[in-house]
Enzyme design. Structure first.
Site, mmCIF file in Angstrom:
data_model
loop_
_atom_site.group_PDB
_atom_site.id
_atom_site.type_symbol
_atom_site.label_atom_id
_atom_site.label_comp_id
_atom_site.label_asym_id
_atom_site.label_seq_id
_atom_site.Cartn_x
_atom_site.Cartn_y
_atom_site.Cartn_z
ATOM 1 N N ASP A 100 0.858 -1.171 0.000
ATOM 2 C CA ASP A 100 0.000 0.000 0.000
ATOM 3 C C ASP A 100 0.902 1.232 0.000
ATOM 4 O O ASP A 100 1.800 1.331 0.834
ATOM 5 C CB ASP A 100 -0.844 -0.049 1.288
ATOM 6 C CG ASP A 100 -2.040 0.878 1.209
ATOM 7 O OD1 ASP A 100 -2.120 1.644 0.239
ATOM 8 O OD2 ASP A 100 -2.861 0.832 2.132
ATOM 9 N N GLU B 100 -2.583 0.343 -4.437
ATOM 10 C CA GLU B 100 -2.641 -0.825 -3.577
ATOM 11 C C GLU B 100 -2.591 -2.073 -4.440
ATOM 12 O O GLU B 100 -3.240 -2.116 -5.492
ATOM 13 C CB GLU B 100 -3.987 -0.817 -2.853
ATOM 14 C CG GLU B 100 -3.940 -1.098 -1.385
ATOM 15 C CD GLU B 100 -5.353 -1.110 -0.820
ATOM 16 O OE1 GLU B 100 -5.583 -1.868 0.106
ATOM 17 O OE2 GLU B 100 -6.223 -0.382 -1.337
#
EC number: 2.7.7.7
Lengths: 375, 420
Positions: free
Chosen positions: B42, B136
């Site tokens: 992320d 992500e």
């Protein structure tokens, strides 16, 4: 209000009006039937705000004229269960008092709602009027209503499009319905007074109520309409309905003119074969393939899970002179159309992927268009 | 317990607090460190980090990336986050919490370029990369140790460094035995983190956590669970599949399994597109039908364009409205046949809008294609709509003109703002 009426007469009238009442109602008064008694006549009214049905019943012994509203479905249920030949007395003292129903040793108290709350459907002006024999009206409805769409996005397809037009130089009254997959177009000679009518879309529920009411009569049915409302007078029953506010598609453009591959097949053998062959299919659409060769028709269907089925028709029941052709249709769509055909079905194909025209060889006034599906 | 230096990627002997080779104290230590293969990656405050990368003078300031007066926060840097600013928060609320924030309009093209660069680096690690959003992704590095001559943990540490050097933003990594635990691990140590949750410790680690920790347990489900007496994941984990199904319906057993840290979803690089949509937040609340129709039309055009880009069609539409009071309303309609045309999308969405436009002021309108259908077979028309192929050709012509002469070359009247 107080009157006495024979059970059979009341039951018949209640049956007519109560069927427009929606079973699940958010507005309580719409579940009720309005009863008005006066001068030897009982008038019953029911509405769902889109359709109103009014019936006048003569031969009622009115002891005290008056009006009230009572739950339509309950009243109908009770009257239906009374013994044949019973005399039914309805007695309403007025105001909030219950409606007393007595028949022989049976009696019941029904709760009422104020007459003032009962919605009246104002017709407004209905400038156009004509009449049709009940038989003709039944044909217009029966041969088109199976094609009425139920989809919400194209609400203007949720009814029968009724309009006056010209067909091969003859003035006709025409009914059309389509759901996009099939189209039904039926016409009758134009009745007097119908020449200037606006094209109107009659909602499905109205069509179904009308068809039920038209079942019992051979008389002329009087029709009056404006561009927003339509009214049918069927004997003692008056059915008034709103019309669908929309534009019906330009259907003439989708009716193929040049289809030249003609198949004539006996209706009974064809319809039965379609039903048998389609039984194998597990898909909801039940596709059936028609494989045509000179005077020979092979119907087939298959399903990955359940196997395949086929049936041959030839010689006596099939006439086909054009080049070989394969085309697929939904079984139900074929049967909906053949149900309206008496003896001989005529198909006019262009090719295996283009719209196909179907007619009753004996009755050119009805025409159907069917979209093929890939099989 | 095996340990790894996150700065020089060497294995560190047990019981050392710093790397003996480079002196770094950024060590990651875990019993299963060299056997776990699923990583959730992320980017930290992605849009805001890119803006800070490009404008170093902003480094010490709170930065919020988001649209317009009335938009929402797309990303908030960690300084802004300390004041309580969160992504998806309405801008006015964010500015009340953090009045000195530097607000930057999103530059999606710039972020997409950086995301592509990062995606490229990921694809150098393993073919099993599943992007979850622009910033992500989840990776499975199973079987790559021989290729990289290093275990996944070391490969990931090297990747994090490469992203910092080549792209100029930081990432947080969660390493675990499955996707669920990898995601939870990534959230555990942010920003610039590297957290590990082993297969053996997952149930014990989850047990004391609140049920809302699980992705998919939103406020509504949490209330339902709490009403049934379930507030901690350990309570859910103890349910047998039969009990779970009895209490919470068909989703119950899956919920209990996730509460135990079980997740059998594979990392699938070819994620299917489930829905495509377009939405816009107004500068001021709108209630009148013509005022709402204009942006709806523009969103229909945008959706049509997105459908074409993805080679998909809409078999139904979802209309999304957000009231001035932030209540969300969504309404669906099924289409008679799949479409990629703005006119057909608009015709299906308009009746839905008319039913909702009862004078309520709205702040947002959107339209989505759902379910999706393949593009072949779209807009063929049928007996009730013979015009469809011509409409399709007309729309293509309009789009061709726009591609050549710019977006404003052809504008449909109904897309214009009604005069005030």
């Amino acid at each position: 209000m107080k009157f006495t009426v024979e059970r059979a007469i009341l039951l018949k009238a209640l049956a007519h009006v109560q069927s427009v009442v929606e079973r699940r109602n958010t507005i309580p008064i719409l579940a009720n039937v309005l009863l008005s008694a006066g001068d030897g006549i009982l008038k019953l009214t029911a509405t769902d705000m889109e359709i109103a049905v009014v019936e006048e019943v003569p031969g009622v012994q009115v002891a005290r004229p008056g009006r009230t509203t009572a739950p339509a479905a309950t009243l109908y249920e009770i009257v239906r269960k009374l013994p044949d030949g019973a005399k039914v007395e309805l007695d309403h003292a007025g105001g909030d008092a219950a409606l007393k129903l007595r028949a022989g040793r049976f009696n019941t108290d029904l709760s009422v709602l104020p007459v003032e709350d009962f919605p009246s459907m104002t017709e407004g002006k209905l400038p156009h009027g004509f009449s049709l024999p009940a038989g003709q009206l039944r044909e217009l409805v029966d041969r088109t209503r199976f094609a009425i769409s139920t989809e919400e996005t194209r609400y203007y397809l949720n009814g029968i499009y009724l309009h006056a037009t010209e067909s091969d130089g003859v003035q006709v009254l025409r009914a059309v319905a389509t759901d996009g997959h099939r189209l039904a177009r039926v016409e009758e000679p134009l009745p007097d007074g119908a020449a200037g009518i606006p094209g109107v879309i009659i909602p499905r529920k109205t069509v179904n109520e009308l068809r039920k009411l038209a079942e019992e009569t051979q008389d002329e049915i009087a029709i009056r309409l404006s561009d927003t409302k339509i009214r049918f007078d069927i004997g003692a029953v008056q059915l008034t309905s709103k019309l669908i506010d929309g534009t019906f598609p330009e259907y003439e453009r989708v009716i193929p003119r040049g289809n030249d591959k003609v198949l004539r097949v006996s209706k009974k053998e064809f319809a039965e074969a379609v039903g048998r062959v389609a039984a194998i299919s597990s898909e909801r659409s039940r596709p059936v393939k028609l494989s045509l060769d000179r005077n020979h028709l092979l119907l087939s269907a298959s399903s990955a899970e359940q196997g395949q089925a086929q049936e041959e028709l030839d010689g006596e029941v099939v006439q086909y002179d054009s080049s070989p052709l394969e085309i697929g249709f939904q079984a139900r769509y074929l049967n909906d159309i053949t149900d309206q055909i008496t003896e001989s079905v005529e198909f006019r194909f262009a090719d295996g992927s283009a719209p196909t025209v179907v007619t009753d060889a004996a009755k050119p006034e009805a025409l159907y268009v069917l979209m093929p599906m890939r099989v | 317990m095996p340990a790894l230096c996150r700065d020089c990627f060497r294995e560190v002997p047990e019981a050392r607090a710093a790397c003996p080779a480079c002196g770094s104290r950024r060590l990651v230590r875990h019993a299963e460190l060299f056997s776990l293969t699923v990583a959730h990656i992320d980017c930290d405050a992605f849009y805001a980090s890119i803006e800070k990368r490009d404008r170093p003078e902003l480094l010490a300031l709170p930065v919020i990336v988001g649209g317009g007066k009335r938009g929402v926060v797309a990303a908030a840097c960690y300084i802004a986050r300390t004041r309580g600013v969160r992504s998806a928060m309405p801008m006015f609320k964010a500015l009340r919490l953090c009045p000195d924030a530097v607000v930057i309009k999103p530059d999606m093209a710039k972020y997409a370029a950086a995301a592509r660069q990062i995606r490229g680096l990921m694809e150098g690690l393993t073919p099993l990369v599943q992007p979850l959003s622009i910033d992500e992704a989840v990776l499975d590095l199973r079987g790559t140790a021989a290729l990289h001559r290093a275990p996944p943990a070391a490969v990931l540490a090297r990747f994090a460094r490469a992203v910092e050097r080549e792209v100029g933003v930081t990432v947080s990594i969660g390493l675990a035995a499955n996707r669920l635990m990898a995601k939870l691990a990534a959230e555990r140590d942010k920003p610039r983190g590297f957290a590990v949750i082993g297969a053996g410790e997952a149930p014990a680690w989850l047990a004391p956590q609140p049920v809302t920790l699980l992705p998919g347990v939103g406020p509504a489900l949490a209330r339902k669970l709490e009403a049934a007496g379930f507030t901690r994941l350990g309570q859910l984990a103890a349910l047998t599949p039969i009990e779970a199904a009895r209490r919470f319906g068909e989703d119950g057993p899956g919920l209990a399994a996730r509460a135990r840290g079980e997740d059998s979803r594979p990392v699938n690089p070819e994620r299917e597109t489930k829905s495509i949509s377009a939405e816009t937040t107004f500068d001021r609340d709108l209630a009148a039908i013509p005022d709402l129709e204009a942006p709806l039309w523009r969103m229909c055009e945008k959706l049509a364009r997105r459908l074409r880009e993805k080679e998909l069609a809409a078999a139904g539409v979802v209309l999304k409205l957000k009231t001035a009071g932030f209540a969300l309303r969504t309404r669906n309609a099924r289409l008679p046949s799949p479409t990629r045309l703005p006119e057909t999308l608009f015709a299906a969405a308009r009746p839905l809008l008319l039913r909702e436009a009862d004078g309520t002021p709205f702040r947002l309108i959107g339209i989505g294609a759902q379910p999706l259908a393949p593009a072949t077979g779209a807009d063929r028309g049928d007996l009730a709509d013979p015009e469809a192929p011509r409409r399709a050709a007309r729309w293509q012509a309009v789009e061709a003109l726009r591609a050549r002469f710019g977006e404003a070359a052809v504008v449909q009247g109904r897309g214009l703002k009604p005069r005030a």
